[in-house]
Design a protein around this motif. Structure first.
Motif, short mmCIF file in Angstrom:
data_model
loop_
_atom_site.label_atom_id
_atom_site.label_comp_id
_atom_site.label_asym_id
_atom_site.label_seq_id
_atom_site.Cartn_x
_atom_site.Cartn_y
_atom_site.Cartn_z
N HIS A 124 -33.71 31.72 9.31
CA HIS A 124 -33.39 33.34 8.99
C HIS A 124 -32.45 33.83 10.01
O HIS A 124 -31.56 34.76 9.90
CB HIS A 124 -34.65 34.23 8.51
CG HIS A 124 -34.43 35.46 7.94
ND1 HIS A 124 -34.26 35.59 6.73
CD2 HIS A 124 -34.26 36.50 8.35
CE1 HIS A 124 -34.05 36.72 6.26
NE2 HIS A 124 -34.01 37.54 7.27
N ARG B 235 -35.41 37.21 -3.79
CA ARG B 235 -36.24 38.47 -3.68
C ARG B 235 -35.94 39.67 -4.15
O ARG B 235 -36.85 40.78 -4.13
CB ARG B 235 -36.08 38.57 -1.98
CG ARG B 235 -37.08 37.88 -1.29
CD ARG B 235 -36.70 38.03 0.21
NE ARG B 235 -37.66 37.45 1.14
CZ ARG B 235 -38.77 38.04 1.58
NH1 ARG B 235 -39.09 39.11 1.40
NH2 ARG B 235 -39.74 37.02 2.25
N LEU B 236 -34.93 39.60 -5.03
CA LEU B 236 -34.59 40.77 -5.99
C LEU B 236 -35.27 40.90 -7.06
O LEU B 236 -35.05 41.74 -7.92
CB LEU B 236 -32.96 40.73 -6.17
CG LEU B 236 -32.00 40.95 -4.85
CD1 LEU B 236 -30.51 41.07 -5.30
CD2 LEU B 236 -32.22 42.15 -4.00
N THR C 82 -31.38 44.16 3.70
CA THR C 82 -31.83 43.26 2.98
C THR C 82 -32.24 42.27 3.98
O THR C 82 -33.37 41.54 3.59
CB THR C 82 -30.73 42.51 1.98
OG1 THR C 82 -29.78 43.67 1.45
CG2 THR C 82 -30.99 41.96 0.93
N LEU C 83 -31.62 42.01 4.92
CA LEU C 83 -32.13 40.73 5.83
C LEU C 83 -32.83 41.13 6.82
O LEU C 83 -33.81 40.11 7.62
CB LEU C 83 -30.83 40.19 6.32
CG LEU C 83 -30.34 38.89 5.82
CD1 LEU C 83 -30.43 38.96 4.31
CD2 LEU C 83 -28.82 38.47 6.23
N LEU D 126 -29.23 32.78 9.56
CA LEU D 126 -28.62 33.41 8.57
C LEU D 126 -28.13 34.78 8.71
O LEU D 126 -26.91 35.08 8.36
CB LEU D 126 -29.36 33.43 7.16
CG LEU D 126 -29.00 34.08 5.82
CD1 LEU D 126 -27.69 33.17 5.25
CD2 LEU D 126 -30.08 34.39 4.94
N THR E 23 -34.38 44.04 -9.55
CA THR E 23 -34.72 45.46 -8.88
C THR E 23 -33.61 46.35 -9.07
O THR E 23 -32.23 46.01 -8.61
CB THR E 23 -35.23 45.30 -7.51
OG1 THR E 23 -35.52 46.71 -7.05
CG2 THR E 23 -34.20 44.65 -6.68
N ARG F 16 -36.47 44.38 4.71
CA ARG F 16 -37.20 43.80 3.68
C ARG F 16 -38.33 42.76 4.20
O ARG F 16 -38.95 42.18 3.35
CB ARG F 16 -36.46 43.23 2.64
CG ARG F 16 -35.82 44.12 1.40
CD ARG F 16 -34.77 43.56 0.60
NE ARG F 16 -34.27 44.50 -0.50
CZ ARG F 16 -35.25 44.54 -1.70
NH1 ARG F 16 -36.03 43.66 -1.93
NH2 ARG F 16 -34.61 45.45 -2.50
N THR G 47 -33.10 34.66 0.29
CA THR G 47 -33.30 36.03 0.71
C THR G 47 -32.68 37.07 -0.27
O THR G 47 -32.92 38.25 -0.49
CB THR G 47 -32.90 36.19 1.98
OG1 THR G 47 -33.37 34.97 2.90
CG2 THR G 47 -33.41 37.39 2.58
N LEU G 48 -31.40 36.77 -0.32
CA LEU G 48 -30.32 37.56 -1.13
C LEU G 48 -30.34 37.77 -2.76
O LEU G 48 -29.98 38.66 -3.26
CB LEU G 48 -28.81 37.29 -0.72
CG LEU G 48 -28.35 38.11 0.39
CD1 LEU G 48 -29.18 38.90 1.57
CD2 LEU G 48 -27.01 37.55 1.05
#
Lengths: 192, 192
Positions: free
Chosen positions: B149, A188-189, B184-185, B152, A141, B188, A184-185
């Motif tokens: 999560h 998800r992009l 982002t964490l 994290l 993205t 999103r 997640t990092l």
DNA sequence: GTCTATATACAGATAGAC
DNA sequence: GTCTATCTGTATATAGAC
């Protein structure tokens, strides 16, 4: 193993666990089963021994960026993350040692520290580059800022590793955290 | 300020920057403008002085979870992140000190360390709880594992802070990283 | 409470035999 | 290269005056 190496290894272990100031050469000598005088014959002074230890510690520090050349872009990022993680887990003791030095004002020969910092920045640049390439290829993205996001990935990675290094037994294992980080990092992009 | 406090503050600063072993009581005495003997009169031994310093250091360590009660769920998480970040930046020196101690095998009285660890775990539980509440309320995606999560998020936060603590001047500032982390964490995860 | 003076141990470092 | 013996400084800690 020759005597010089035995001294280096013993000193390395002791400096790392007790710190420079709290490690006496008498203890190093005893643990290495040599006389104090021999340490001075080999290294001239305690300070020199310390620098030799640091130099020897970072000597195997390397990264092989060629390994990612053939991969697709999102996989490149995940591979870089894995390489970084493996590197740290394979060098736990020395990495822990260097990190604790960075946190203090203790004796730190500039060349060793510069080398470690350079490596870190270079690695971060690789991650940022991979992210950017992914965006240009239309796979990731364009919404995110590659520079900031790459820096965040490295920081998060460091956080996971610090937790492992300090021995904090959290609810999630380092491996579980690493998986969560990648999902997640990075995952998800992906542009769906 | 009374003499006892002056000694404690001086010792605190010196232990933090040079470490326990590399800090002599002669230097502490000189910097605090008192005699060495007075330090022993007040604290009995160097070890006791050290423990007194640690106890005094963690004494103001606190978190106020009541502050988040009135907020909506995703904001709760971001607020917890901000609180943690503020706490660390307001206690840079002592946090850096404690982190470096966790990385080493140096003298570490168990009660001080236990207290710091408890605080950390409690805080992580708050974040996990907020995430879970968000999922149950249907505001946050049920896809993620709240436990992992939340862990994290804390780890990433630690990574950002370690970077700030070590003085590594990256491409992105700590504030920029924090923003990226939240977007982002947390952001999103919102159910659109 | 705060000091000076001192005891005692151990640190880093050197001399010189082998 | 490796040792024992020793020098010198400084560390933690104590004694005792004020």
């Amino acid at each position: 193993m020759d005597t010089r190496t035995k001294i280096l290894e013993t000193a390395s272990r002791l400096f790392a666990t007790h710190g420079y100031g709290s490690t006496s050469l008498s203890v190093v000598a005893k643990d290495a089963s040599v006389s104090k005088a021999l340490i001075f014959w080999h290294f001239e002074s305690k300070g020199n021994l310390y620098e030799a230890v640091l130099a020897r510690t970072i000597e195997p520090y390397r990264i092989e960026p060629e390994a990612i050349a053939g991969l697709g872009v999102p996989d490149q990022v995940e591979h870089l993350i894995d390489l970084y993680y493996e590197f740290v887990t394979e060098n736990v003791h020395s990495v822990r040692f260097f990190l604790s030095l960075f946190l203090r004002d203790e004796k730190r020969p500039d060349d060793s520290f510069g080398h470690v910092l350079d490596m870190y920045r270079h690695y971060r640049a690789l991650v940022v580059g991979a992210l950017r390439a992914g965006q240009e290829a239309g796979v990731l993205t364009p919404e995110i800022d590659a520079e900031a996001h790459g820096a965040l990935i490295l920081s998060s990675l460091n956080g996971v590793l610090v937790q492992a290094l300090t021995g904090e037994t959290g609810t999630a294992s380092p491996e579980r955290l690493l998986r969560e980080l990648k999902s997640t990092l990075v995952d998800r992009l992906r542009v769906q």
